[in-house]
Design a protein around this motif. Structure first.
Motif, PDB file in Angstrom:
ATOM      1  N   THR A   1       0.832  -1.207   0.000  1.00  0.00           N
ATOM      2  CA  THR A   1       0.000   0.000   0.000  1.00  0.00           C
ATOM      3  C   THR A   1       0.860   1.248   0.000  1.00  0.00           C
ATOM      4  O   THR A   1       0.385   2.331   0.308  1.00  0.00           O
ATOM      5  N   ALA A   2       2.125   1.070  -0.376  1.00  0.00           N
ATOM      6  CA  ALA A   2       3.076   2.160  -0.218  1.00  0.00           C
ATOM      7  C   ALA A   2       2.607   3.443  -0.899  1.00  0.00           C
ATOM      8  O   ALA A   2       2.799   4.536  -0.372  1.00  0.00           O
ATOM      9  N   SER A   3       1.974   3.331  -2.060  1.00  0.00           N
ATOM     10  CA  SER A   3       1.623   4.545  -2.775  1.00  0.00           C
ATOM     11  C   SER A   3       0.481   5.299  -2.084  1.00  0.00           C
ATOM     12  O   SER A   3       0.391   6.503  -2.185  1.00  0.00           O
ATOM     13  N   VAL A   4      -0.397   4.586  -1.394  1.00  0.00           N
ATOM     14  CA  VAL A   4      -1.518   5.255  -0.722  1.00  0.00           C
ATOM     15  C   VAL A   4      -1.518   4.902   0.763  1.00  0.00           C
ATOM     16  O   VAL A   4      -2.122   3.913   1.166  1.00  0.00           O
ATOM     17  N   PRO A   5      -0.828   5.676   1.568  1.00  0.00           N
ATOM     18  CA  PRO A   5      -0.848   5.366   3.002  1.00  0.00           C
ATOM     19  C   PRO A   5      -2.238   5.598   3.582  1.00  0.00           C
ATOM     20  O   PRO A   5      -3.016   6.386   3.047  1.00  0.00           O
ATOM     21  N   ALA A   6      -2.529   4.900   4.658  1.00  0.00           N
ATOM     22  CA  ALA A   6      -3.832   5.083   5.310  1.00  0.00           C
ATOM     23  C   ALA A   6      -3.947   6.497   5.851  1.00  0.00           C
ATOM     24  O   ALA A   6      -5.002   7.109   5.810  1.00  0.00           O
ATOM     25  N   LEU A   7      -2.835   7.016   6.342  1.00  0.00           N
ATOM     26  CA  LEU A   7      -2.817   8.384   6.885  1.00  0.00           C
ATOM     27  C   LEU A   7      -1.608   9.112   6.305  1.00  0.00           C
ATOM     28  O   LEU A   7      -0.486   8.583   6.362  1.00  0.00           O
ATOM     29  N   ARG A   8      -1.851  10.244   5.693  1.00  0.00           N
ATOM     30  CA  ARG A   8      -0.735  11.025   5.146  1.00  0.00           C
ATOM     31  C   ARG A   8      -0.861  12.470   5.600  1.00  0.00           C
ATOM     32  O   ARG A   8      -1.897  13.097   5.402  1.00  0.00           O
ATOM     33  N   LEU A   9       0.184  12.978   6.230  1.00  0.00           N
ATOM     34  CA  LEU A   9       0.195  14.384   6.662  1.00  0.00           C
ATOM     35  C   LEU A   9       1.227  15.122   5.834  1.00  0.00           C
ATOM     36  O   LEU A   9       2.332  14.624   5.622  1.00  0.00           O
ATOM     37  N   ARG A  10       0.857  16.310   5.383  1.00  0.00           N
ATOM     38  CA  ARG A  10       1.812  17.150   4.666  1.00  0.00           C
ATOM     39  C   ARG A  10       1.735  18.578   5.196  1.00  0.00           C
ATOM     40  O   ARG A  10       0.670  19.190   5.184  1.00  0.00           O
ATOM     41  N   GLY A  11       2.852  19.031   5.707  1.00  0.00           N
ATOM     42  CA  GLY A  11       2.948  20.423   6.157  1.00  0.00           C
ATOM     43  C   GLY A  11       1.982  20.797   7.266  1.00  0.00           C
ATOM     44  O   GLY A  11       1.491  21.930   7.313  1.00  0.00           O
ATOM     45  N   VAL A  12       1.697  19.860   8.143  1.00  0.00           N
ATOM     46  CA  VAL A  12       0.750  20.173   9.220  1.00  0.00           C
ATOM     47  C   VAL A  12       1.427  21.107  10.238  1.00  0.00           C
ATOM     48  O   VAL A  12       2.504  20.808  10.760  1.00  0.00           O
ATOM     49  N   GLY A  13       0.807  22.233  10.468  1.00  0.00           N
ATOM     50  CA  GLY A  13       1.415  23.223  11.361  1.00  0.00           C
ATOM     51  C   GLY A  13       0.372  23.923  12.206  1.00  0.00           C
ATOM     52  O   GLY A  13      -0.803  23.992  11.842  1.00  0.00           O
ATOM     53  N   ALA A  14       0.808  24.407  13.348  1.00  0.00           N
ATOM     54  CA  ALA A  14      -0.049  25.226  14.218  1.00  0.00           C
ATOM     55  C   ALA A  14       0.894  26.204  14.909  1.00  0.00           C
ATOM     56  O   ALA A  14       1.931  25.776  15.431  1.00  0.00           O
ATOM     57  N   PRO A  15       0.557  27.505  14.879  1.00  0.00           N
ATOM     58  CA  PRO A  15       1.497  28.509  15.382  1.00  0.00           C
ATOM     59  C   PRO A  15       1.999  28.203  16.789  1.00  0.00           C
ATOM     60  O   PRO A  15       1.200  27.977  17.692  1.00  0.00           O
ATOM     61  N   GLY A  16       3.315  28.159  16.901  1.00  0.00           N
ATOM     62  CA  GLY A  16       3.928  27.953  18.207  1.00  0.00           C
ATOM     63  C   GLY A  16       3.870  26.525  18.718  1.00  0.00           C
ATOM     64  O   GLY A  16       4.441  26.212  19.759  1.00  0.00           O
ATOM     65  N   LEU A  17       3.190  25.614  17.984  1.00  0.00           N
ATOM     66  CA  LEU A  17       3.016  24.250  18.500  1.00  0.00           C
ATOM     67  C   LEU A  17       3.570  23.186  17.562  1.00  0.00           C
ATOM     68  O   LEU A  17       4.236  22.243  17.995  1.00  0.00           O
ATOM     69  N   LEU A  18       3.294  23.353  16.255  1.00  0.00           N
ATOM     70  CA  LEU A  18       3.704  22.329  15.281  1.00  0.00           C
ATOM     71  C   LEU A  18       4.274  23.024  14.052  1.00  0.00           C
ATOM     72  O   LEU A  18       3.737  24.042  13.608  1.00  0.00           O
ATOM     73  N   ARG A  19       5.360  22.426  13.513  1.00  0.00           N
ATOM     74  CA  ARG A  19       5.958  23.047  12.324  1.00  0.00           C
ATOM     75  C   ARG A  19       6.087  22.054  11.190  1.00  0.00           C
ATOM     76  O   ARG A  19       6.834  21.071  11.293  1.00  0.00           O
ATOM     77  N   GLU A  20       5.295  22.265  10.135  1.00  0.00           N
ATOM     78  CA  GLU A  20       5.495  21.551   8.867  1.00  0.00           C
ATOM     79  C   GLU A  20       5.709  20.057   9.062  1.00  0.00           C
ATOM     80  O   GLU A  20       6.709  19.504   8.624  1.00  0.00           O
ATOM     81  N   VAL A  21       4.755  19.394   9.708  1.00  0.00           N
ATOM     82  CA  VAL A  21       4.942  17.967   9.957  1.00  0.00           C
ATOM     83  C   VAL A  21       4.485  17.157   8.744  1.00  0.00           C
ATOM     84  O   VAL A  21       3.359  17.285   8.282  1.00  0.00           O
ATOM     85  N   ASP A  22       5.404  16.347   8.202  1.00  0.00           N
ATOM     86  CA  ASP A  22       5.098  15.385   7.139  1.00  0.00           C
ATOM     87  C   ASP A  22       5.202  13.998   7.757  1.00  0.00           C
ATOM     88  O   ASP A  22       6.197  13.690   8.421  1.00  0.00           O
ATOM     89  N   LEU A  23       4.194  13.174   7.537  1.00  0.00           N
ATOM     90  CA  LEU A  23       4.229  11.837   8.155  1.00  0.00           C
ATOM     91  C   LEU A  23       3.272  10.920   7.412  1.00  0.00           C
ATOM     92  O   LEU A  23       2.173  11.339   7.052  1.00  0.00           O
ATOM     93  N   ASP A  24       3.709   9.665   7.153  1.00  0.00           N
ATOM     94  CA  ASP A  24       2.827   8.665   6.542  1.00  0.00           C
ATOM     95  C   ASP A  24       2.692   7.483   7.492  1.00  0.00           C
ATOM     96  O   ASP A  24       3.677   7.061   8.105  1.00  0.00           O
ATOM     97  N   VAL A  25       1.488   6.963   7.616  1.00  0.00           N
ATOM     98  CA  VAL A  25       1.297   5.706   8.345  1.00  0.00           C
ATOM     99  C   VAL A  25       0.545   4.760   7.413  1.00  0.00           C
ATOM    100  O   VAL A  25      -0.537   5.100   6.917  1.00  0.00           O
ATOM    101  N   ALA A  26       1.140   3.595   7.155  1.00  0.00           N
ATOM    102  CA  ALA A  26       0.498   2.629   6.258  1.00  0.00           C
ATOM    103  C   ALA A  26      -0.577   1.849   7.001  1.00  0.00           C
ATOM    104  O   ALA A  26      -0.534   1.735   8.231  1.00  0.00           O
ATOM    105  N   ALA A  27      -1.514   1.309   6.252  1.00  0.00           N
ATOM    106  CA  ALA A  27      -2.467   0.376   6.861  1.00  0.00           C
ATOM    107  C   ALA A  27      -1.658  -0.787   7.419  1.00  0.00           C
ATOM    108  O   ALA A  27      -0.707  -1.242   6.790  1.00  0.00           O
ATOM    109  N   GLY A  28      -1.978  -1.219   8.617  1.00  0.00           N
ATOM    110  CA  GLY A  28      -1.246  -2.333   9.225  1.00  0.00           C
ATOM    111  C   GLY A  28       0.006  -1.913   9.970  1.00  0.00           C
ATOM    112  O   GLY A  28       0.709  -2.753  10.521  1.00  0.00           O
ATOM    113  N   GLU A  29       0.258  -0.627   9.997  1.00  0.00           N
ATOM    114  CA  GLU A  29       1.486  -0.161  10.642  1.00  0.00           C
ATOM    115  C   GLU A  29       1.183   0.520  11.978  1.00  0.00           C
ATOM    116  O   GLU A  29       0.164   1.198  12.121  1.00  0.00           O
ATOM    117  N   VAL A  30       2.080   0.338  12.940  1.00  0.00           N
ATOM    118  CA  VAL A  30       1.965   1.047  14.220  1.00  0.00           C
ATOM    119  C   VAL A  30       3.152   1.996  14.314  1.00  0.00           C
ATOM    120  O   VAL A  30       4.304   1.556  14.371  1.00  0.00           O
TER     121      VAL A  30
END
Ligand SMILES: Nc1ncnc2c1ncn2[C@@H]1O[C@H](COP(=O)(O)OP(=O)(O)OP(=O)(O)O)[C@@H](O)[C@H]1O
Length: 546
Positions: free
Chosen positions: A304-333
């Motif tokens: 399922t590499a091409s389509v992860p179950a969860l994909r984050l791109r550039g997730v940010g929140a002022p003062g809390l989170l900066r440009e978070v990129d992260l993939d989690v595949a189905a079946g992955e912890v």
């Protein structure tokens, strides 16, 4: 009955009968051979309706300045026993003997007058007030005249108390600005300002990171050296083994083992907690509870590499989170590591839509447009917050209702609420999570803290959420149930769910995850495979020393 259980069982029997023979004498080692213990809770009983929370519990602090560990499975009666000791609960029967004299503890104030103070699990501090104000809140602000408060003297006294705990903070600092461990120290300082000689710390480390735990331990050891005793509740065996001088184990409201810590090791404690038969079954299953070879996740990732179950791109929140990129595949912890304040909780909240954030969140290739919890749940996302108070449990509703809530309402898996399918789902969740409740119909408010945690987690598992965001999933959960929860989470992953798990216990992440992502100051600073990850590697990245 095994030898351990025989000696353990006789601990309470011996207490009741006064016998001190053979195995009983060993188990009663918590009492000094000569001289009375500093504190003795003897044959304490307490019922809530039909539930026997305590059926003859016993706890003895052998001497002033001792660290006494208290452990037991969720619902075994620890909080109730400590409630009795701190004057919050009236026992149905039993004796409390302090310094050789029987005492009555009719209220928290009465307990405090005897020098017994509870340092609460949920901190009871006023965040906007200063350290000094909190230390002396409701108590003895140092008074110069009847009306005037001598702030200089109060600040100096607060600084002295904090220094005695090894904390160097300006007493004028608002408490809300302090790290969680320091807030706890302020609570301890408050108890000391009221001349407490016996401190009750109920799961004090459950919200702390590794460094903070060490700071708290150092403070407890300083107290011990000054003759202040501590009763320390923890589900973490290594902590108890490292810190406690003596230990009491409760099972089903009874003391089943007690003695100097040298008499115990992890296996013996677990066996006393759950009984020999359950311990044996757990040992037989222990292989299944640990993380399987990375191959499981690897193979799923490949398909399922091409389509992860969860994909984050550039997730940010002022003062809390900066440009978070992260993939989690189905079946992955995937584990989220980082010190307190690194942004782990905020990232999970941002994905769930509980924290406004920029960037994109995709589930199985489609962007989650409405970023709010309702839309996330409808899209198959489950979220377990770290804090019991905000877990969204409906406390007055039953265990069954709470467990089935997401499955019936949002996932639409059960078309007939209250029907056979729901009963089966509830029964399965109660059995697999070992939820201790009088019945499935009991209100969640009557459950022990650890069992409430299991219900909060169980309803997402029961709903078969496709993406699970879990913040401290085993906080407050006993060791036996923890292994069971890890097994369930691995099973959910094997079933195709994608899991993102935040924990302040690196050990937990190492046991559970295929990959560990380390956050520092709201940014991803490392992504470690199971092979690369270790306590040291995680600590190095989390502390920004890599
Ligand atoms: N107010 C109450 N009403 C009904 N039952 C209660 C009440 N308080 C506690 N109980 C029950 O008494 C038993 C002991 O609960 P207690 O909170 O003392 O356990 P615990 O060992 O502290 O558990 P945990 O590790 O989960 O915090 C549990 O079965 C719980 O459901």
């Amino acid at each position: 009955m095994s030898a351990t259980e025989a000696s353990a069982r006789s601990a309470s029997g011996a207490a009741a009968t006064g016998a001190a023979t053979g195995a009983a004498a060993t188990a009663r080692g918590a009492e000094a051979p000569h001289g009375a213990p500093q504190l003795l809770l003897d044959d304490v009983r307490k019922r809530f309706g039909g539930v026997h929370a305590l059926r003859g519990a016993r706890l003895a602090l052998t001497r002033p300045g001792v660290v006494h560990g208290l452990i037991g499975a969720n619902g075994s009666g620890k909080s109730t026993l400590l409630g009795v000791l701190s004057g919050q609960q009236r026992p149905d029967a039993g004796r409390i003997v302090l310094d050789g004299a029987e005492i009555a503890l009719t209220s928290p104030l009465a307990a405090l007058r005897h020098g017994i103070a509870m340092v609460s699990q949920e901190t009871a501090l006023a965040p906007d007030l200063s350290i000094a104000e909190n230390v002396f809140l409701g108590g003895r602000l140092v008074r110069r005249r009847v009306r005037g408060i001598d702030w200089r003297a109060s600040n100096a006294r607060a600084a002295e108390l904090l220094a005695s705990l090894g904390l160097d903070e300006d007493p004028a600092t608002p408490v809300g600005r302090l790290r969680p461990d320091r807030q706890q120290m302020v609570e301890i300082a408050r108890a000391l300002s009221q001349e407490a000689r016996i401190l009750i710390l109920d799961e004090p480390t459950s919200s702390l990171g590794d460094d903070e735990v060490q700071a708290l331990f150092a403070a407890v050891r300083r107290l011990r050296a000054r003759g202040v005793s501590t009763i320390f509740v923890s589900h973490r065996l290594p902590e108890l083994l490292a810190l406690a001088d003596e230990l009491t184990v409760l099972r089903d409201g009874e003391t089943v083992a007690a003695g100097p810590i040298a008499d115990f090791d992890a296996d013996r404690i677990v066996e006393a907690m759950v009984g020999p038969a359950v311990a044996e079954r757990a040992r037989a299953r222990s292989g299944a509870a640990t993380r399987p070879a990375a191959a499981t996740a690897g193979s799923t990732t490949t398909t399922t590499a091409s389509v992860p179950a969860l994909r984050l791109r550039g997730v940010g929140a002022p003062g809390l989170l900066r440009e978070v990129d992260l993939d989690v595949a189905a079946g992955e912890v995937v584990g989220l590591a980082g010190v307190v304040g690194a942004g782990r909780s905020e990232l999970l909240e941002a994905i769930f839509g509980a924290l406004p954030a920029s960037g994109t969140v995709e589930l199985h290739g489609s962007a989650l447009r409405a970023r709010d919890p309702r839309a996330a749940i409808a899209a198959g996302v489950g979220y377990l917050p770290p804090d019991r108070k905000h877990q969204g449990l409906v406390l007055q509703r039953s265990v069954a209702d709470n467990l089935a809530m997401v499955a019936t309402r949002d996932a639409g898996r059960l078309r007939a609420p209250g029907g056979a399918a729901e009963r089966a789902l509830v029964g399965e969740a109660i059995a697999t999570l070992r939820i201790v409740a009088a019945s499935p119909a009991a209100p969640v408010s009557t459950l022990s803290g650890g069992n409430q945690q299991k219900v909060a987690l169980g309803r997402w598992i029961a709903a078969r959420s496709r993406v699970l965001l879990l913040d401290e999933p085993t906080r407050g959960v006993d060791v036996a149930a923890k292994a069971e929860i890890h097994r369930l989470l691995r099973a959910a992953a094997a079933d195709g769910a994608a899991l993102l798990v935040s924990s302040s216990e690196t050990e937990e992440l190492l046991a559970l995850c295929d990959r560990i992502v380390v956050l520092a100051r709201g940014e991803v600073v490392a992504s470690l495979t199971a092979e690369e990850a270790s306590e040291e590697a995680v600590a190095r990245f989390a502390g920004g020393h890599a």
